[in-house]
Design a protein around this motif. Structure first.
Motif, mmCIF file in Angstrom:
data_model
loop_
_atom_site.group_PDB
_atom_site.id
_atom_site.type_symbol
_atom_site.label_atom_id
_atom_site.label_comp_id
_atom_site.label_asym_id
_atom_site.label_seq_id
_atom_site.Cartn_x
_atom_site.Cartn_y
_atom_site.Cartn_z
ATOM 1 N N THR A 354 -0.979 -15.666 7.702
ATOM 2 C CA THR A 354 -1.234 -16.225 6.375
ATOM 3 C C THR A 354 -0.827 -15.200 5.333
ATOM 4 O O THR A 354 -0.854 -13.990 5.589
ATOM 5 N N ASP A 356 -0.951 -12.900 2.094
ATOM 6 C CA ASP A 356 -1.965 -12.185 1.326
ATOM 7 C C ASP A 356 -1.672 -12.229 -0.176
ATOM 8 O O ASP A 356 -2.561 -12.470 -0.996
ATOM 9 N N SER A 368 3.389 -19.381 1.275
ATOM 10 C CA SER A 368 2.031 -19.618 1.778
ATOM 11 C C SER A 368 1.884 -21.040 2.301
ATOM 12 O O SER A 368 1.256 -21.263 3.345
ATOM 13 N N SER A 437 -6.846 -15.208 12.150
ATOM 14 C CA SER A 437 -5.755 -15.071 11.184
ATOM 15 C C SER A 437 -5.393 -13.615 10.942
ATOM 16 O O SER A 437 -6.224 -12.717 11.072
ATOM 17 N N GLN A 439 -3.385 -11.477 7.829
ATOM 18 C CA GLN A 439 -2.789 -11.556 6.500
ATOM 19 C C GLN A 439 -1.614 -10.598 6.413
ATOM 20 O O GLN A 439 -1.686 -9.468 6.891
ATOM 21 N N ARG A 603 -4.930 -11.456 -1.710
ATOM 22 C CA ARG A 603 -6.000 -12.408 -1.426
ATOM 23 C C ARG A 603 -7.162 -11.738 -0.695
ATOM 24 O O ARG A 603 -8.313 -12.027 -0.934
ATOM 25 N N ARG A 604 -6.821 -10.797 0.211
ATOM 26 C CA ARG A 604 -7.879 -10.126 0.973
ATOM 27 C C ARG A 604 -8.777 -9.306 0.046
ATOM 28 O O ARG A 604 -9.981 -9.218 0.242
#
Length: 621
Positions: A354, A356, A368, A437, A439, A603-604
């Motif tokens: 996925t 990030d 994404s 998942s 990232q 995103r993390r």
């Protein structure tokens, strides 16, 4: 100290803290690892200090300098055994860095007075590995580049198309050209129908995979395994010009929840990549890590670097990560638990990738969406249908012995992941998916995106060439159903992308001149128009449905305004495919490097901030 295992007790004379030794003993029992592995994993002592103390206890010299090995040194056996012969006529005859049971045996022999008859020197496992690898550099380089081709040349992309493939392509073009010259109207309709039937079948395979993923998406739950029952797990990361993200990578690997004494992490760098090496060495890595320098050689590719590490792995299972990856903390545990309760035929697990840095640009948003569709839907569905799976380039988990059986990666294929996934199927093994998942960073600029995609497209072309060298053999190896699925996968990955702009323009022309403005001139023309419309509607519908399904599972439905941009995004893939064809002809093994560490958003980080805020609010309330 009484009660301590022999691998720890000798350290008391060197002033080791008794509490640290007792704690290491308890950890060794709890995790099912050797006492010295537990001590080193806890950071209570570094590797050099431990083996220096061992040398003093045995009354032998400690060597941490360059020294010549004897002619009978064997790679990689000397590394795994922890002992290698030394060259020269004087001095010690053997250099040892004994691991596990060999260490305990050496200490027991010393206690019985048997060591005096041996001429022995001690070093660290890291230094012994470095010396043996330097001694065997030429053989390592040769095996990493040509191992698969030596096993079976037909498996490797090194040779390119054979004569039969050239003859087939020339004959097909000649027959099509002759038919168009003699009966242009009928020939164009028949060719159009054949192409559309193939494209429609490829679209239907994707739709079936999407439908199959609905049931597969349900998490069946884990079967937790105690630390003592977990096997040693190896991780390999191939790095090239990654000094920018070295600290980020190590932080992500340190966050993995797995017994530290059972981790075996190999970081592979190129011989001339001094910046990355210095960045890694500055981090003062724990004993679980080993920096492996790949001997100079061709081709300079990621799969070749992975092949350099493969003989050195100590884990029963192993995982591949990229430099910018951040795997979910429990990913290795989930993979190990799945492997332990599955038959050996399940040789590989693909975790979900996925993006990030979603917020960096419109391209990263579309990337994404694409990844959500690929990893959360299509891969899951293909695995549920028990069809061959073209792997993604990261977060692949393998049974190490199976990986060695199939001779690792093809150093000459620049999309080595897809090739390996399909080769596993040819050897009779199955690939599954893992709900965990990872990232990773996506390129945010058009040029960087196109550079990455042209490499991927070139690798898929190489994979198609490899698979089509002997179609009858592939059919015999995997059966008709899987072979048909492979044809349709390759249609979507290789054949369709270069043709998308032309097919789109032709479809619009046909619909305007035949389908809408006039009645078809014949029954064949009517079938042709129907097929065009079916391909268009099913194609657009499949992209939207599969994308929305993946976005829902990945919680990305807020990106729905970007869905219309998927169609120009696919046309950009066509540009990359044509560039890939150019590369395939002129520089087939050139590796287009993707730069990492350029992300502006994360995103993390946002998830971490949100989690901390929620925890603070809960504590406050």
């Amino acid at each position: 100290m009484d009660g301590l295992p022999i691998e720890l007790s000798f350290l008391s004379a060197d002033g080791a803290a008794p509490a640290a030794l007792v704690a290491a003993q308890a950890q060794a029992r709890a995790q099912g690892i050797t006492p010295e592995a537990a001590l080193l994993a806890r950071g209570a002592i570094d590797e050099t200090s431990y083996y220096q103390s061992l040398a003093r206890h045995l009354g032998v010299i400690f060597i941490d300098r360059e020294i010549a090995l004897g002619a009978s040194a064997r790679y990689p056996h000397s590394i795994h055994a922890g002992i290698a012969p030394l060259g020269g006529d004087s001095g010690p005859r053997w250099l040892a860095a004994p691991p596990g049971a060999a260490l305990a045996d050496l200490l027991h022999r010393a206690r019985r007075g048997e060591l005096a008859r041996m001429s022995l020197a001690i070093t660290t496992p890291t230094h012994l590995s470095r010396l043996v690898r330097a001694y065997a550099a030429a053989a390592i380089a040769r095996e990493a580049s040509f191992g698969l081709a030596s096993l079976d040349a037909s498996f490797s992309a090194k040779e390119g198309p054979n004569r039969a493939q050239f003859r087939f392509v020339i004959a097909a073009i000649g027959i099509a050209a002759l038919a168009l010259a003699l009966a242009p109207a009928s020939a164009s309709i028949l060719l159009s129908m054949a192409a559309n039937l193939l494209f429609l079948a490829a679209i239907l395979l994707r739709l079936f995979a999407g439908a199959a993923s609905v049931g597969a998406a349900r998490n069946l739950g884990r079967v937790p395994t105690e630390d003592r029952q977990l096997p040693t797990y190896s991780i390999v990361v191939a790095l090239h010009r990654e000094a920018r993200v070295a600290a980020q990578l190590v932080a992500a690997l340190e966050a993995i929840d797995y017994p530290r004494g059972k981790l075996d992490i190999k970081l592979v760098i190129e011989e001339d990549d001094r910046a990355t090496r210095l960045a890694l060495e500055a981090l003062r890595l724990p004993p679980a890590y080993e920096i492996i320098v790949a001997p100079d050689g061709a081709p300079r590719t990621k799969p070749r670097a992975l092949n350099v590490a493969l003989p050195l792995l100590r884990g029963e299972f192993m995982a591949i990560f990229d430099a910018e990856d951040a795997p979910a903390p429990h990913q290795l545990r989930e993979a190990a638990e799945r492997f332990l309760r599955a038959p050996r035929r399940l040789a590989c697990l693909q975790a979900r990738l996925t993006i990030d840095n979603i917020e960096d640009s419109w391209l990263t948003r579309l990337f994404s969406i694409e990844y959500a569709m690929l990893f959360d839907v299509l891969h899951s569905g293909l695995a549920a249908l028990r069809l061959p799976l073209p792997l993604g380039g990261s977060s692949n988990h393998f049974r190490t012995d199976v990986l060695r059986e199939v001779c690792g990666w093809d150093a000459w294929n620049v999309t080595e992941d897809a090739d390996l996934g399909l080769r596993l199927a040819r050897f009779g093994y199955r690939t599954g998916t893992l709900p965990s998942s990872t990232q990773e960073e996506a390129p945010s600029g058009v040029i960087a995106w196109l550079t990455q995609r042209r490499r991927w497209a070139k690798g898929w072309m190489q994979t198609l060439i490899t698979l089509s060298r002997d179609p009858r053999r592939v059919l015999a190896e995997i059966g008709a159903a899987d072979a048909s699925a492979l044809v349709l996968m390759m249609t979507g990955l290789v054949i369709a992308p270069p043709l998308w702009p032309f097919l789109t323009a032709f479809m619009i022309h046909e619909l305007m001149t035949i389908g809408l403005a006039a009645e078809p001139s014949s029954g064949l023309a009517l079938v042709q128009v129907t097929l065009w419309v079916s391909v268009a509607l099913f194609g657009i519908g499949s992209v939207l449905w599969l994308s929305l399904l993946g976005m829902k599972r990945r919680k990305l439905l807020g990106l729905w305004p970007f869905l219309p941009l998927l169609f120009p995004y696919y046309l950009m893939m066509s540009v990359a495919a044509w560039a890939a064809l150019y590369d395939l002809i002129l520089r087939p093994y050139h590796w287009h490097k993707t730069e990492h560490g350029l992300a502006k958003s994360s995103r993390r980080n946002m998830e971490t901030i949100a989690a901390r805020a929620a925890a603070a609010k809960a504590n406050f309330l």
